[in-house]
Design an enzyme around this catalytic site. Structure first.
Site, short mmCIF file in Angstrom:
data_model
loop_
_atom_site.label_atom_id
_atom_site.label_comp_id
_atom_site.label_asym_id
_atom_site.label_seq_id
_atom_site.Cartn_x
_atom_site.Cartn_y
_atom_site.Cartn_z
N CYS A 109 -57.58 -31.58 29.31
CA CYS A 109 -56.91 -30.28 29.40
C CYS A 109 -57.80 -29.16 28.88
O CYS A 109 -57.91 -28.94 27.67
CB CYS A 109 -55.59 -30.33 28.63
SG CYS A 109 -54.69 -28.78 28.69
N CYS B 167 -55.97 -26.48 26.96
CA CYS B 167 -55.55 -26.83 25.59
C CYS B 167 -56.75 -26.87 24.65
O CYS B 167 -56.66 -26.43 23.51
CB CYS B 167 -54.90 -28.22 25.55
SG CYS B 167 -53.85 -28.63 26.92
N ASP B 168 -57.86 -27.44 25.10
CA ASP B 168 -58.96 -27.74 24.17
C ASP B 168 -60.19 -26.85 24.35
O ASP B 168 -61.14 -26.94 23.57
CB ASP B 168 -59.41 -29.21 24.36
CG ASP B 168 -58.27 -30.18 24.10
OD1 ASP B 168 -57.41 -29.84 23.26
OD2 ASP B 168 -58.24 -31.26 24.71
#
Ligand code: NAP
Length: 301
Positions: free
Chosen positions: A131, A134-135
């Site tokens: 992701c 997300c990261d």
């Protein structure tokens, strides 16, 4: 006893819960952990959902969720560990509780597909991610690779190119299946390099990811690798009750009716041609209407 339990809080599950609640049904929606509204939370920009232009997946998802909360749908955060299809459906939860329902709408979507190469699991969370949204912020100013050639990979590459020093986009073919306009933007970015007609063979490193080896023998130095090669349906808990196709997607028509009485599916885990927000939302509504119809003819009281 619930009239309907919806499992999954992506667009399909939220849409189903909204329709059931508005039809006056006793419904609860169960989600494992709130991390944004399903897979769309990962999309930087959703441009093809009618009426919304240039909106992030996260914001669109938040609006879906807000709508459902305003309708006072009960949402429970817990993990479903087992489903038992008895006279009614029994939903067993990680907390040790269990709920009973006359109908189930299963809308758990799909999980990221893995490359299944050496090092991928070893460096998961230490350079390997599924992701970018997300990261990605962990890799500011660093060098990363994105693997895949669909819309997710293209979105991820663009997003990361704003944060990172260098982004390699690794795709196994010459042609991309992702959106042509996004691909044009990618080609115009100076810090994105396309590595085509090749695949990842191994992730190398010490404590963290340091390099990726490619099938063509090259080794590229990166701090992170974002895998975006599609997804597989999250059907673990229902696969013994329903029929699935060769890729594991649940065989059900637009009405979401499965081979198991009282069990309906909606969203990305259903076998269908187009997996988009619009089709997930539509699936949710259709499955809810099927469940409402089922409840009308249910003679069990
Ligand atoms: P996808 O469209 O299935 O694309 C997966 C990509 O990964 C393909 O390019 C495929 O290569 C490649 N691939 C698959 N297995 C591989 C392997 N083992 N090794 C290397 N490469 C591999 O998946 P997606 O990009 O996640 O998109 C899923 C759906 O969501 C699509 O319908 C997409 O349009 C939609 N989506 C939409 C948006 C948006 O509208 N903004 C954003 C994200 C996703 P091949 O091309 O060679 O098969």
């Amino acid at each position: 006893m619930y009239e309907a339990i919806v499992i999954g809080s992506g667009p399909a599950g939220l849409s189903a819960a909204l329709y059931l609640k508005r039809a006056g049904k006793k419904v609860i929606l169960i989600e494992k952990e709130y991390e944004g509204t399903g897979q769309i939370a990962r999309s930087i920009c959703v441009d093809n959902y009618l009426g919304f232009r240039n909106i992030s997946g996260e914001e669109l998802g938040d609006q879906f969720r807000q709508h459902v909360l305003e309708e006072q749908v009960e949402i429970l955060e817990d993990e479903v560990t087992k489903l038992v299809g008895d006279e009614y459906w029994i939903v067993k939860l990680e907390s040790g509780n269990q709920l009973e329902t006359k109908t189930l709408i299963y809308a758990t979507g799909a999980e990221p597909r893995q490359l299944s190469v050496p090092g991928e699991q070893q460096y998961l969370g230490r350079g390997v991610s599924y992701c970018a949204y997300c990261d990605g912020s962990l890799y500011k100013g660093k060098d990363v690779a994105v693997v895949g050639g669909g819309d997710t990979a293209l979105d991820d590459a663009l997003y990361l190119s704003d944060l990172c020093n260098k982004v390699y986009l690794i795709h196994r073919r010459e042609e991309f299946r992702g959106n042509a306009a996004v691909l044009d933007s990618i080609r115009s970015r100076e810090n994105i390099e396309l590595l085509l007609n090749t695949m990842v063979s191994e992730v190398k490193g010490d404590k963290k990811t340091e390099a990726i080896l490619l099938h063509d023998g090259r080794s590229i130095s990166v701090n992170g690798m974002f895998v975006a090669i599609g997804s597989k349906p999250a059907t673990e808990l229902i696969k013994s009750y329903v029929s699935v196709d060769e890729n594991g997607y649940v065989l059900a028509g637009e009405d979401g009716i499965t081979s198991a009485p009282g069990l309906f599916v909606a969203g990305d885990l259903r076998a269908k041609a187009l997996r988009q927000v619009v089709t997930a939302v539509s699936d949710g509504a259709n499955a809810a209407v099927s469940a409402i119809q089922y409840l009308k003819t249910d003679k069990r009281g």
